[in-house]
Design an enzyme around this catalytic site. Structure first.
Site, PDB file in Angstrom:
ATOM      1  N   ASP A  38       0.835  -1.210   0.000  1.00  0.00           N
ATOM      2  CA  ASP A  38       0.000   0.000   0.000  1.00  0.00           C
ATOM      3  C   ASP A  38       0.869   1.260   0.000  1.00  0.00           C
ATOM      4  O   ASP A  38       0.538   2.279   0.594  1.00  0.00           O
ATOM      5  CB  ASP A  38      -0.988  -0.004   1.171  1.00  0.00           C
ATOM      6  CG  ASP A  38      -0.285  -0.063   2.510  1.00  0.00           C
ATOM      7  OD1 ASP A  38       0.970  -0.112   2.514  1.00  0.00           O
ATOM      8  OD2 ASP A  38      -0.973  -0.056   3.538  1.00  0.00           O
ATOM      9  N   HIS A 238      20.869   4.283 -21.325  1.00  0.00           N
ATOM     10  CA  HIS A 238      20.050   4.490 -20.123  1.00  0.00           C
ATOM     11  C   HIS A 238      20.550   3.671 -18.938  1.00  0.00           C
ATOM     12  O   HIS A 238      19.760   3.195 -18.126  1.00  0.00           O
ATOM     13  CB  HIS A 238      18.576   4.168 -20.415  1.00  0.00           C
ATOM     14  CG  HIS A 238      17.941   5.136 -21.354  1.00  0.00           C
ATOM     15  ND1 HIS A 238      16.816   4.871 -22.082  1.00  0.00           N
ATOM     16  CD2 HIS A 238      18.290   6.412 -21.686  1.00  0.00           C
ATOM     17  CE1 HIS A 238      16.497   5.921 -22.834  1.00  0.00           C
ATOM     18  NE2 HIS A 238      17.385   6.867 -22.603  1.00  0.00           N
ATOM     19  N   ASP A 264      24.270  11.906 -16.596  1.00  0.00           N
ATOM     20  CA  ASP A 264      23.127  12.603 -17.199  1.00  0.00           C
ATOM     21  C   ASP A 264      22.104  12.739 -16.086  1.00  0.00           C
ATOM     22  O   ASP A 264      21.487  11.752 -15.678  1.00  0.00           O
ATOM     23  CB  ASP A 264      22.575  11.775 -18.372  1.00  0.00           C
ATOM     24  CG  ASP A 264      21.405  12.455 -19.084  1.00  0.00           C
ATOM     25  OD1 ASP A 264      20.833  13.410 -18.528  1.00  0.00           O
ATOM     26  OD2 ASP A 264      21.052  12.001 -20.191  1.00  0.00           O
ATOM     27  N   ASP A 275      18.134  19.230 -17.543  1.00  0.00           N
ATOM     28  CA  ASP A 275      18.562  17.965 -18.154  1.00  0.00           C
ATOM     29  C   ASP A 275      19.986  18.187 -18.660  1.00  0.00           C
ATOM     30  O   ASP A 275      20.181  18.851 -19.685  1.00  0.00           O
ATOM     31  CB  ASP A 275      17.592  17.620 -19.301  1.00  0.00           C
ATOM     32  CG  ASP A 275      17.932  16.294 -19.970  1.00  0.00           C
ATOM     33  OD1 ASP A 275      18.837  15.588 -19.499  1.00  0.00           O
ATOM     34  OD2 ASP A 275      17.272  15.975 -20.982  1.00  0.00           O
ATOM     35  N   HIS A 358      21.260   8.654 -31.229  1.00  0.00           N
ATOM     36  CA  HIS A 358      20.070   9.332 -30.695  1.00  0.00           C
ATOM     37  C   HIS A 358      19.950  10.733 -31.284  1.00  0.00           C
ATOM     38  O   HIS A 358      20.820  11.185 -32.028  1.00  0.00           O
ATOM     39  CB  HIS A 358      20.094   9.366 -29.155  1.00  0.00           C
ATOM     40  CG  HIS A 358      21.307  10.025 -28.551  1.00  0.00           C
ATOM     41  ND1 HIS A 358      21.476  11.379 -28.522  1.00  0.00           N
ATOM     42  CD2 HIS A 358      22.392   9.486 -27.935  1.00  0.00           C
ATOM     43  CE1 HIS A 358      22.614  11.656 -27.905  1.00  0.00           C
ATOM     44  NE2 HIS A 358      23.201  10.532 -27.552  1.00  0.00           N
ATOM     45  N   HIS A 362      15.554  17.860 -27.415  1.00  0.00           N
ATOM     46  CA  HIS A 362      14.095  17.772 -27.245  1.00  0.00           C
ATOM     47  C   HIS A 362      13.644  18.999 -26.469  1.00  0.00           C
ATOM     48  O   HIS A 362      14.449  19.661 -25.797  1.00  0.00           O
ATOM     49  CB  HIS A 362      13.734  16.483 -26.482  1.00  0.00           C
ATOM     50  CG  HIS A 362      14.542  16.279 -25.230  1.00  0.00           C
ATOM     51  ND1 HIS A 362      14.234  16.870 -24.035  1.00  0.00           N
ATOM     52  CD2 HIS A 362      15.692  15.586 -25.000  1.00  0.00           C
ATOM     53  CE1 HIS A 362      15.131  16.527 -23.126  1.00  0.00           C
ATOM     54  NE2 HIS A 362      16.036  15.754 -23.677  1.00  0.00           N
ATOM     55  N   HIS A 369      11.041  15.585 -21.252  1.00  0.00           N
ATOM     56  CA  HIS A 369      10.745  15.569 -22.692  1.00  0.00           C
ATOM     57  C   HIS A 369       9.428  16.320 -22.810  1.00  0.00           C
ATOM     58  O   HIS A 369       8.349  15.752 -22.658  1.00  0.00           O
ATOM     59  CB  HIS A 369      10.637  14.140 -23.227  1.00  0.00           C
ATOM     60  CG  HIS A 369      11.969  13.444 -23.278  1.00  0.00           C
ATOM     61  ND1 HIS A 369      12.148  12.195 -23.781  1.00  0.00           N
ATOM     62  CD2 HIS A 369      13.207  13.857 -22.881  1.00  0.00           C
ATOM     63  CE1 HIS A 369      13.431  11.853 -23.700  1.00  0.00           C
ATOM     64  NE2 HIS A 369      14.085  12.838 -23.147  1.00  0.00           N
ATOM     65  N   GLU A 409      22.367  17.936 -27.196  1.00  0.00           N
ATOM     66  CA  GLU A 409      23.020  16.813 -26.540  1.00  0.00           C
ATOM     67  C   GLU A 409      23.601  15.766 -27.491  1.00  0.00           C
ATOM     68  O   GLU A 409      23.168  14.624 -27.513  1.00  0.00           O
ATOM     69  CB  GLU A 409      22.051  16.129 -25.573  1.00  0.00           C
ATOM     70  CG  GLU A 409      20.677  15.795 -26.148  1.00  0.00           C
ATOM     71  CD  GLU A 409      19.822  15.010 -25.145  1.00  0.00           C
ATOM     72  OE1 GLU A 409      20.293  13.997 -24.623  1.00  0.00           O
ATOM     73  OE2 GLU A 409      18.678  15.440 -24.885  1.00  0.00           O
ATOM     74  N   TYR A 413      29.510   6.998 -28.828  1.00  0.00           N
ATOM     75  CA  TYR A 413      29.549   5.796 -27.989  1.00  0.00           C
ATOM     76  C   TYR A 413      30.269   4.717 -28.788  1.00  0.00           C
ATOM     77  O   TYR A 413      29.749   4.241 -29.800  1.00  0.00           O
ATOM     78  CB  TYR A 413      28.123   5.360 -27.625  1.00  0.00           C
ATOM     79  CG  TYR A 413      27.293   6.541 -27.142  1.00  0.00           C
ATOM     80  CD1 TYR A 413      27.315   6.943 -25.803  1.00  0.00           C
ATOM     81  CD2 TYR A 413      26.548   7.302 -28.042  1.00  0.00           C
ATOM     82  CE1 TYR A 413      26.601   8.055 -25.380  1.00  0.00           C
ATOM     83  CE2 TYR A 413      25.831   8.413 -27.638  1.00  0.00           C
ATOM     84  CZ  TYR A 413      25.863   8.785 -26.311  1.00  0.00           C
ATOM     85  OH  TYR A 413      25.162   9.895 -25.901  1.00  0.00           O
ATOM     86  N   ARG A 430      28.743  12.016 -23.788  1.00  0.00           N
ATOM     87  CA  ARG A 430      27.632  12.893 -24.181  1.00  0.00           C
ATOM     88  C   ARG A 430      27.833  14.220 -23.459  1.00  0.00           C
ATOM     89  O   ARG A 430      28.314  14.244 -22.311  1.00  0.00           O
ATOM     90  CB  ARG A 430      26.270  12.278 -23.811  1.00  0.00           C
ATOM     91  CG  ARG A 430      25.087  13.151 -24.199  1.00  0.00           C
ATOM     92  CD  ARG A 430      23.737  12.417 -24.233  1.00  0.00           C
ATOM     93  NE  ARG A 430      23.327  11.864 -22.958  1.00  0.00           N
ATOM     94  CZ  ARG A 430      23.430  10.599 -22.605  1.00  0.00           C
ATOM     95  NH1 ARG A 430      23.945   9.708 -23.441  1.00  0.00           N
ATOM     96  NH2 ARG A 430      23.028  10.172 -21.421  1.00  0.00           N
ATOM     97  N   GLU A 432      25.496  17.614 -22.711  1.00  0.00           N
ATOM     98  CA  GLU A 432      24.107  18.083 -22.850  1.00  0.00           C
ATOM     99  C   GLU A 432      23.905  19.370 -22.064  1.00  0.00           C
ATOM    100  O   GLU A 432      24.209  19.437 -20.868  1.00  0.00           O
ATOM    101  CB  GLU A 432      23.147  17.010 -22.315  1.00  0.00           C
ATOM    102  CG  GLU A 432      21.693  17.437 -22.344  1.00  0.00           C
ATOM    103  CD  GLU A 432      20.727  16.313 -21.971  1.00  0.00           C
ATOM    104  OE1 GLU A 432      21.119  15.390 -21.229  1.00  0.00           O
ATOM    105  OE2 GLU A 432      19.571  16.363 -22.432  1.00  0.00           O
TER     106      GLU A 432
HETATM  107  N1  GLY Z   1      17.974  12.542 -19.670  1.00  0.00           N
HETATM  108  C1  GLY Z   1      17.061  12.269 -20.702  1.00  0.00           C
HETATM  109  C2  GLY Z   1      17.490  12.861 -21.965  1.00  0.00           C
HETATM  110  O1  GLY Z   1      18.604  13.336 -22.067  1.00  0.00           O
HETATM  111  O2  GLY Z   1      16.733  12.939 -22.890  1.00  0.00           O
HETATM  112 MN    MN Z   2      17.920  15.244 -22.806  1.00  0.00          MN
HETATM  113 MN    MN Z   3      19.753  13.997 -20.374  1.00  0.00          MN
END
Ligand code: GLY
Ligand code: MN
Ligand code: MN
Length: 463
Positions: A38, A238, A264, A275, A358, A362, A369, A409, A413, A430, A432
């Site tokens: 619960d 991820h 990240d 982000d 990728h 965004h 997002h 970003e 890799y 990466r 970003e």
């Molecule tokens: N951390 C999620 C992205 O970079 O889109």
């Molecule tokens: Mn992002």
């Molecule tokens: Mn990110």
């Protein structure tokens, strides 16, 4: 609470309803979500609902008519439940605290909705909201059941989501103030993690530094599950050290000298997300191979940032980054010119996708997002790369405008493989940042943490 901000947004929705022929808008906040037993997940309100109300309790609905009159339905005061779950605002206080015109207890929803939908031309609701279409259908049936009494039911159902998403895409000053703070706090947390980093720690221990900084700085917490990925884990887009910290699958890796660590992570502050990604050497010094690839990703990010300005298309930054990365991959021999040809061939065949798979950014806002259409819906479809090595006919991406906020970003890799020089193996990078489009270009909201390799090394040395 600054109720004028939310009233102005509701007035904007009402004006849009009037311009589209009128009707009533209906939206609910998010449900509480069970985790196990619960025990619930931490509660997070619906972003669109919060955008129009500033109200963060569960069990709440908003009705808004084309004249701008608002009705809130919310949980009643309940001294017994409030002992367990905390204070509730209650419908008696809601008008003065939230600035809505009227408030009623939640239990009256199914009674009031058919009344308020009677004789309206349209009902507007977010089509994507889970279960809402069925609720609306039930209320419309109840209105139609009164047809013989001369009551008319809305003839149209319209998607409120499209209208709200467009509004949310262009941030107002109230939002920008919060997003600047979210960017600053997110960046400070990254700087803290870099300074705490040393060989022998686990990934989850760096994650703890971030979480501490977020909460200490007044954030609700992370805006998404942080990624702290060292060594080859940085090539897992991820990777999560969270479950691993408890000794479960995946492994919260030990940070090793000579490896990179990719973080990240962003915070949610005042309901707005940052982000941010940084990639730094565990022992404070990039190896020559790491620095070479890092500088390539940084150059790609700079190229994308230069395209983050009013009038440029959303995808221009992506293609600028892809061009820089593709040229670099050929120059470094990661892509063989004999096999792949020149930069244009690499882009046309999407050969870069082996190392950069990728998108480059965004929308960012209440959601990490964030809401908002990506395509120019007022322009015709055109022939363009599909990003997978083929072509497609699709509308172009939309043009950027001041007030939009988006991430930039790019990454690279490089997994171990027989056709890759071992000096590049297991390097994942990466970078970003969060960019607000301004009248002349963009403002980076997340540069409170260094991005240049020398500056990162200096920070890690304690400089
Ligand atoms: N951390 C999620 C992205 O970079 O889109
Ligand atoms: Mn992002
Ligand atoms: Mn990110």
């Amino acid at each position: 609470m600054d109720t004028a901000v939310y009233r102005a947004r509701r007035d904007h929705v009402a004006a849009a309803l009037r311009a589209a022929g009128g009707g009533v808008a209906v939206l609910a906040t998010a449900p509480e979500r069970p985790r196990n037993g619960d025990n619930d997940h931490p509660y997070r309100h619906d972003s669109g609902f919060y955008y129009l109300t500033g109200f963060d309790e569960p069990g709440a609905w908003l009705l808004l008519d084309a004249d701008g009159r608002s009705l809130m339905l919310c949980r009643p005061k309940d001294p017994e439940r409030e002992v367990w779950d905390g204070l509730r605002l209650g419908p008696e206080a809601a008008p003065s605290v939230l600035g809505v015109d009227e408030a009623q207890p939640l239990a009256r929803l199914d009674e009031l909705l058919p009344q308020r939908l009677a004789d309206q031309p349209a009902v507007w609701f977010p089509f994507a909201a889970e279960g809402l279409a069925a609720r609306v259908a039930g209320w419309l049936d109840a209105v139609r059941a009164r047809a013989r009494q001369g009551v008319g039911a809305p003839a149209q159902q319209r998607d409120l989501g499209v209208l709200l998403d467009e509004m949310r895409l262009l941030k107002d000053e109230h939002e920008l103030a919060l997003m600047r703070r979210a960017g600053e706090l997110g960046a400070a947390a990254h700087a803290r993690a870099m300074q705490a980093c040393r060989p022998g720690l686990h990934e989850h221990e760096l994650e703890a530094e971030l979480l501490y900084a977020f909460r200490r700085g007044g954030a609700a917490g992370p805006a998404y599950v942080p990624i702290v990925a060292s060594g080859r884990n940085a090539c897992v887009l991820h990777h999560q050290a969270g479950a691993a910290a408890l000794g479960l699958q995946g492994g919260s890796a030990v940070l090793k000298a000579g490896e990179l660590c990719l973080i990240d992570a962003g915070c949610e502050l005042g309901s707005y997300a940052s982000d941010i990604t940084r990639t730094f050497p565990v022992d404070g010094r990039y190896t020559p191979a790491q620095r070479t690839l890092y500088e390539l990703v940084l150059a790609a990010q700079e190229a994308a940032i230069a395209e983050t300005r009013p009038g440029a298309r959303k995808m221009d930054g992506h293609w600028a980054a892809v061009r820089v990365l593709s040229a670099g991959l050929l120059d470094l021999g990661l892509l063989d010119r004999g096999v792949h040809g020149g930069v244009d061939d690499v882009i046309a065949a999407a050969a870069y996708r082996r190392f950069f798979m990728h998108g480059t950014g965004h929308w960012l806002g209440l959601d990490v997002h964030d809401a908002g259409e990506y395509l120019a819906l007022d322009e015709p479809p055109e022939d363009q790369p599909d990003g997978q090595g083929g072509r497609c006919t699709r509308r172009p991406s939309r043009r950027l405008q001041p007030g939009m906020v988006l991430t930039v970003e790019p990454g690279l890799y490089v997994r171990a493989a027989p056709d890759v020089d071992p000096r590049w193996w297991d390097i994942g990078i990466r970078i970003e940042d969060d960019a607000l489009v301004t009248p002349t270009g963009c403002e980076l909201l997340s540069r409170g943490v260094p991005v240049a390799p020398d500056e990162i090394e200096r920070l890690m040395r304690g400089g």
